[in-house]
Design a protein around this motif. Structure first.
Motif, PDB file in Angstrom:
ATOM      1  N   LYS A 162      -6.784   0.574   8.020  1.00  0.00           N
ATOM      2  CA  LYS A 162      -7.548   1.180   6.929  1.00  0.00           C
ATOM      3  C   LYS A 162      -7.794   0.187   5.795  1.00  0.00           C
ATOM      4  N   LEU A 163      -6.796  -0.629   5.498  1.00  0.00           N
ATOM      5  CA  LEU A 163      -6.975  -1.642   4.458  1.00  0.00           C
ATOM      6  C   LEU A 163      -8.061  -2.637   4.858  1.00  0.00           C
ATOM      7  N   ILE A 164      -7.987  -3.111   6.100  1.00  0.00           N
ATOM      8  CA  ILE A 164      -8.966  -4.111   6.556  1.00  0.00           C
ATOM      9  C   ILE A 164     -10.367  -3.516   6.585  1.00  0.00           C
ATOM     10  N   TYR A 165     -10.447  -2.249   6.972  1.00  0.00           N
ATOM     11  CA  TYR A 165     -11.743  -1.581   7.056  1.00  0.00           C
ATOM     12  C   TYR A 165     -12.241  -1.112   5.687  1.00  0.00           C
ATOM     13  N   LEU A 166     -11.454  -1.273   4.669  1.00  0.00           N
ATOM     14  CA  LEU A 166     -11.807  -0.885   3.306  1.00  0.00           C
ATOM     15  C   LEU A 166     -11.904   0.628   3.142  1.00  0.00           C
ATOM     16  N   ALA A 167     -11.188   1.362   4.011  1.00  0.00           N
ATOM     17  CA  ALA A 167     -11.096   2.810   3.847  1.00  0.00           C
ATOM     18  C   ALA A 167      -9.995   3.169   2.858  1.00  0.00           C
ATOM     19  N   ALA A 168      -9.197   2.185   2.469  1.00  0.00           N
ATOM     20  CA  ALA A 168      -8.147   2.365   1.467  1.00  0.00           C
ATOM     21  C   ALA A 168      -8.020   1.066   0.687  1.00  0.00           C
ATOM     22  N   ARG A 169      -7.471   1.168  -0.504  1.00  0.00           N
ATOM     23  CA  ARG A 169      -7.272  -0.016  -1.342  1.00  0.00           C
ATOM     24  C   ARG A 169      -5.787  -0.346  -1.420  1.00  0.00           C
ATOM     25  N   MET A 217       0.848  -1.189   0.000  1.00  0.00           N
ATOM     26  CA  MET A 217       0.000   0.000   0.000  1.00  0.00           C
ATOM     27  C   MET A 217       0.882   1.237   0.000  1.00  0.00           C
ATOM     28  N   ARG A 218       0.524   2.215  -0.825  1.00  0.00           N
ATOM     29  CA  ARG A 218       1.249   3.482  -0.838  1.00  0.00           C
ATOM     30  C   ARG A 218       0.261   4.619  -0.964  1.00  0.00           C
ATOM     31  N   LEU A 224     -11.665 -10.953   2.684  1.00  0.00           N
ATOM     32  CA  LEU A 224     -12.503 -10.790   3.860  1.00  0.00           C
ATOM     33  C   LEU A 224     -13.800 -11.552   3.632  1.00  0.00           C
ATOM     34  N   PHE A 225     -14.243 -12.243   4.677  1.00  0.00           N
ATOM     35  CA  PHE A 225     -15.524 -12.946   4.606  1.00  0.00           C
ATOM     36  C   PHE A 225     -15.594 -13.889   3.408  1.00  0.00           C
ATOM     37  N   GLY A 226     -14.433 -14.501   3.080  1.00  0.00           N
ATOM     38  CA  GLY A 226     -14.414 -15.510   2.043  1.00  0.00           C
ATOM     39  C   GLY A 226     -14.349 -14.995   0.625  1.00  0.00           C
ATOM     40  N   GLN A 227     -14.087 -13.706   0.445  1.00  0.00           N
ATOM     41  CA  GLN A 227     -14.004 -13.173  -0.924  1.00  0.00           C
ATOM     42  C   GLN A 227     -12.880 -12.152  -1.026  1.00  0.00           C
ATOM     43  N   ASP A 228     -12.360 -11.983  -2.233  1.00  0.00           N
ATOM     44  CA  ASP A 228     -11.333 -10.979  -2.476  1.00  0.00           C
ATOM     45  C   ASP A 228     -12.026  -9.630  -2.585  1.00  0.00           C
ATOM     46  N   VAL A 229     -11.760  -8.760  -1.620  1.00  0.00           N
ATOM     47  CA  VAL A 229     -12.435  -7.461  -1.594  1.00  0.00           C
ATOM     48  C   VAL A 229     -11.507  -6.333  -2.044  1.00  0.00           C
ATOM     49  N   SER A 230     -10.287  -6.668  -2.460  1.00  0.00           N
ATOM     50  CA  SER A 230      -9.327  -5.625  -2.813  1.00  0.00           C
ATOM     51  C   SER A 230      -9.782  -4.805  -4.013  1.00  0.00           C
ATOM     52  N   SER A 270      -2.306  -1.125  -3.140  1.00  0.00           N
ATOM     53  CA  SER A 270      -1.768  -0.754  -4.455  1.00  0.00           C
ATOM     54  C   SER A 270      -1.488  -1.997  -5.296  1.00  0.00           C
ATOM     55  N   LYS A 271      -1.293  -3.132  -4.637  1.00  0.00           N
ATOM     56  CA  LYS A 271      -1.188  -4.416  -5.326  1.00  0.00           C
ATOM     57  C   LYS A 271      -1.442  -5.516  -4.314  1.00  0.00           C
TER      58      LYS A 271
END
Length: 217
Positions: A38-45, A1-2, A53-59, A47-48
């Motif tokens: 922030k990454l886990i909370y989905l407040a940020a994405r 993440m950057r 989360l919850f069995g799916q790729d949420v990135s 960078s690679k």
């Protein structure tokens, strides 16, 4: 993440958390603890890489899907972010109200939760009249009122005395016993050592330890 074109804040991280587990997130200031939350909370994405989360790729989850995913995650922010114009009760009930709940449906549940965190006599008080420890417990109540599957907390005991820190930790332990996955970012090494809970330790954006305090690796 950057962030923008800056060097990577987090890099080469790879770990998994068992549902219902309890972990402390540790590391020096600037190591990337808040960024990881922030990454886990989905407040940020990221960078690679991938974030499951919850069995799916949420990135790369579309923006329209992210609010529903966030509702499964409770967050206690370092700044608390209480709304000064709302009472303690209305602050705690806010996630349920945003989700479309009616006051007559959640009034009893919110009152019971505020009683559980020791704020029964303060539920109609405004945030400006609450002591620091009361504000912390109110922020925790708001984070868990919707019964999240994951609870993230960023330095939740950073501005309270030792006795209050112990009380707040007990609240998190009890939530964990009820099945919530807990991740607490903290600088309080004494609290981490006393708890005996597993640790995610990061330095310079890299995960350097995942396990019990004092274990190698």
């Amino acid at each position: 993440m950057r962030y923008g074109r800056a060097p990577e804040t987090l890099k080469d991280l790879s770990f998994s958390l068992t549902p219902g587990s309890f972990h402390f997130l540790t590391g020096p200031s600037g190591a990337g603890k808040s960024s990881l939350l922030k990454l886990i909370y989905l407040a940020a994405r990221p960078s690679k890489g991938l974030l499951h989360l919850f069995g799916q790729d949420v990135s790369r989850a579309p923006a329209v899907e992210r609010p529903a995913l966030r509702r499964r995650i409770g967050v206690v922010f370092q700044e608390l972010l209480l709304l000064d114009h709302l009472s303690a009760f209305d602050n705690a009930a806010l996630p349920l109200r945003i989700a479309g709940g009616r006051p007559d449906e959640y009034r009893q549940d919110v009152a019971e939760l505020l009683t559980w965190v020791g704020l029964r006599s303060r539920m109609h008080a405004m945030p400006a009249t609450l002591a620091g420890g009361e504000k912390q417990r109110l922020a925790i109540a708001r984070a868990v009122v919707a019964r999240p599957e994951i609870l993230l907390a960023d330095e939740p005991t950073g501005n309270v005395d030792h006795e209050m820190a112990v009380r707040i930790l007990r609240l998190f332990v009890e939530l964990n016993r009820l099945g919530t996955t807990i991740v607490i970012a903290t600088h309080d090494q004494d609290m981490v050592a006393r708890s005996g809970m597993p640790v995610l330790h990061i330095e310079e954006g890299r995960l350097v330890h995942h396990g019990l305090p004092g274990e190698a690796g």
